[in-house]
Motif scaffolding. Structure first.
Motif, short mmCIF file in Angstrom:
data_model
loop_
_atom_site.label_atom_id
_atom_site.label_comp_id
_atom_site.label_asym_id
_atom_site.label_seq_id
_atom_site.Cartn_x
_atom_site.Cartn_y
_atom_site.Cartn_z
N GLN A 27 -18.86 -5.12 -1.25
CA GLN A 27 -18.09 -6.12 -0.53
C GLN A 27 -17.48 -5.45 0.69
O GLN A 27 -16.95 -4.34 0.59
CB GLN A 27 -16.97 -6.68 -1.40
CG GLN A 27 -17.48 -7.44 -2.61
CD GLN A 27 -16.33 -7.93 -3.46
OE1 GLN A 27 -15.18 -7.60 -3.23
NE2 GLN A 27 -16.67 -8.70 -4.47
N PRO A 28 -17.53 -6.09 1.85
CA PRO A 28 -16.95 -5.49 3.03
C PRO A 28 -15.43 -5.41 2.90
O PRO A 28 -14.78 -6.39 2.54
CB PRO A 28 -17.36 -6.44 4.16
CG PRO A 28 -17.66 -7.73 3.49
CD PRO A 28 -18.11 -7.40 2.11
N ASN A 29 -14.89 -4.24 3.17
CA ASN A 29 -13.44 -4.01 3.15
C ASN A 29 -12.74 -4.55 1.90
O ASN A 29 -11.89 -5.42 2.00
CB ASN A 29 -12.80 -4.61 4.41
CG ASN A 29 -13.28 -3.92 5.66
OD1 ASN A 29 -13.51 -2.72 5.65
ND2 ASN A 29 -13.46 -4.67 6.72
N PRO A 30 -13.09 -4.06 0.71
CA PRO A 30 -12.41 -4.56 -0.48
C PRO A 30 -10.93 -4.14 -0.46
O PRO A 30 -10.57 -3.11 0.10
CB PRO A 30 -13.15 -3.86 -1.62
CG PRO A 30 -13.68 -2.62 -1.01
CD PRO A 30 -14.00 -2.97 0.42
N VAL A 31 -10.09 -4.96 -1.06
CA VAL A 31 -8.67 -4.60 -1.15
C VAL A 31 -8.57 -3.46 -2.14
O VAL A 31 -8.98 -3.58 -3.29
CB VAL A 31 -7.82 -5.80 -1.61
CG1 VAL A 31 -6.38 -5.38 -1.83
CG2 VAL A 31 -7.91 -6.93 -0.61
N ILE A 32 -8.04 -2.34 -1.71
CA ILE A 32 -7.87 -1.20 -2.59
C ILE A 32 -6.49 -1.25 -3.24
O ILE A 32 -6.35 -1.01 -4.41
CB ILE A 32 -8.06 0.12 -1.82
CG1 ILE A 32 -9.51 0.22 -1.36
CG2 ILE A 32 -7.68 1.30 -2.67
CD1 ILE A 32 -9.81 1.41 -0.51
N ALA A 33 -5.48 -1.59 -2.45
CA ALA A 33 -4.12 -1.61 -2.98
C ALA A 33 -3.22 -2.40 -2.05
O ALA A 33 -3.52 -2.58 -0.88
CB ALA A 33 -3.61 -0.18 -3.13
N ASP A 34 -2.10 -2.83 -2.60
CA ASP A 34 -1.03 -3.40 -1.80
C ASP A 34 -0.01 -2.29 -1.54
O ASP A 34 0.49 -1.67 -2.48
CB ASP A 34 -0.35 -4.57 -2.51
CG ASP A 34 -1.24 -5.81 -2.57
OD1 ASP A 34 -2.06 -5.98 -1.65
OD2 ASP A 34 -1.08 -6.60 -3.51
N LYS A 80 1.49 -5.01 2.27
CA LYS A 80 0.31 -5.26 3.09
C LYS A 80 -0.91 -4.79 2.30
O LYS A 80 -0.86 -3.78 1.60
CB LYS A 80 0.36 -4.47 4.41
CG LYS A 80 1.61 -4.69 5.23
CD LYS A 80 1.61 -6.04 5.86
CE LYS A 80 2.82 -6.19 6.77
NZ LYS A 80 3.07 -7.54 7.17
N GLU A 81 -2.02 -5.51 2.46
CA GLU A 81 -3.27 -5.11 1.82
C GLU A 81 -3.82 -3.88 2.52
O GLU A 81 -3.93 -3.87 3.74
CB GLU A 81 -4.30 -6.22 1.89
CG GLU A 81 -3.99 -7.41 1.04
CD GLU A 81 -5.05 -8.49 1.17
OE1 GLU A 81 -5.88 -8.44 2.12
OE2 GLU A 81 -5.06 -9.38 0.32
N VAL A 111 -5.66 0.50 -10.14
CA VAL A 111 -4.50 -0.17 -9.57
C VAL A 111 -4.49 -1.57 -10.17
O VAL A 111 -5.47 -2.30 -10.07
CB VAL A 111 -4.58 -0.25 -8.03
CG1 VAL A 111 -3.39 -1.00 -7.47
CG2 VAL A 111 -4.66 1.15 -7.43
N TYR A 112 -3.41 -1.90 -10.84
CA TYR A 112 -3.33 -3.17 -11.53
C TYR A 112 -2.98 -4.30 -10.57
O TYR A 112 -2.29 -4.08 -9.58
CB TYR A 112 -2.30 -3.09 -12.65
CG TYR A 112 -2.64 -2.04 -13.67
CD1 TYR A 112 -3.64 -2.27 -14.61
CD2 TYR A 112 -2.01 -0.80 -13.65
CE1 TYR A 112 -4.00 -1.29 -15.52
CE2 TYR A 112 -2.35 0.17 -14.57
CZ TYR A 112 -3.35 -0.08 -15.51
OH TYR A 112 -3.70 0.89 -16.39
N GLU A 113 -3.49 -5.48 -10.86
CA GLU A 113 -3.24 -6.64 -10.01
C GLU A 113 -1.73 -6.84 -9.87
O GLU A 113 -0.99 -6.81 -10.86
CB GLU A 113 -3.88 -7.89 -10.61
CG GLU A 113 -3.80 -9.08 -9.70
CD GLU A 113 -4.58 -10.27 -10.24
OE1 GLU A 113 -4.20 -11.38 -9.91
OE2 GLU A 113 -5.54 -10.06 -11.00
N GLU A 132 -2.07 9.91 0.65
CA GLU A 132 -2.30 9.35 -0.67
C GLU A 132 -1.37 8.17 -0.90
O GLU A 132 -0.32 8.07 -0.27
CB GLU A 132 -2.12 10.41 -1.76
CG GLU A 132 -0.77 11.10 -1.75
CD GLU A 132 -0.71 12.29 -2.68
OE1 GLU A 132 -1.51 12.38 -3.63
OE2 GLU A 132 0.17 13.13 -2.48
N ALA A 133 -1.78 7.28 -1.76
CA ALA A 133 -0.97 6.14 -2.15
C ALA A 133 -0.70 6.27 -3.64
O ALA A 133 -1.61 6.53 -4.42
CB ALA A 133 -1.67 4.83 -1.83
N LYS A 134 0.56 6.10 -3.99
CA LYS A 134 0.90 6.19 -5.42
C LYS A 134 2.14 5.37 -5.72
O LYS A 134 2.80 4.89 -4.84
CB LYS A 134 1.09 7.64 -5.86
CG LYS A 134 2.02 8.48 -5.00
CD LYS A 134 1.98 9.91 -5.47
CE LYS A 134 2.83 10.79 -4.54
NZ LYS A 134 2.84 12.16 -4.96
#
Length: 134
Positions: A27-34, A80-81, A111-113, A132-134
């Motif tokens: 999928q183009p540009n999937p949402v990885i995290a908020d 933000k996504e 990453v949980y919804e 990094e995102a955490k």
């Protein structure tokens, strides 16, 4: 004879299509995290000034005037996504400009919804940056 050759060719094609690896559907540009916050960590012995973080293909950017040595700057914002787009980080240190291109924030395996993460940028010696995102 021609029928056997035709069947042989058909059988070969069918077998080849069965064993051919299937390309994954991407999928183009999937949402990885908020992302709902940013922390800039200065792991050096000098002030970092004129810090600017820009996310590619968007108008999103964060500007920070100064991060003291061995300290951090933190801010929060409306979530933000983050879709894995590369980021550009620029800053000045000791009168010298630095640029780090193509930063991708690594995220936890799962990453949980509805889960919101903070983005961390750690600036180290010799202009090395960890994202990094955490």
């Amino acid at each position: 004879m021609k029928i056997l050759q035709g069947l042989s060719v058909l059988l070969t094609l069918l077998c080849a299509s069965c064993s051919a690896p299937q390309s994954p559907k991407v999928q183009p540009n999937p949402v990885i995290a908020d992302i709902n916050g940013l922390v800039i960590i200065n792991n050096t012995q000098a002030d970092i000034t004129e810090v600017r973080l820009t996310i590619a293909e968007s108008a999103r950017q964060v500007n920070v005037s100064r991060v003291l040595p061995m300290s951090e700057f933190a801010t929060v914002f409306q979530a933000k996504e983050y879709r894995g787009r590369p980021a550009k980080l620029t800053w000045r240190q000791g009168g010298v400009g630095h640029v780090s291109l193509g930063l991708i924030f690594s995220t936890p395996r799962e990453v949980y919804e509805g889960e919101q993460l903070r983005a961390f940028l750690t600036i180290g010696s010799e202009g090395k940056v960890r994202a990094e995102a955490k």
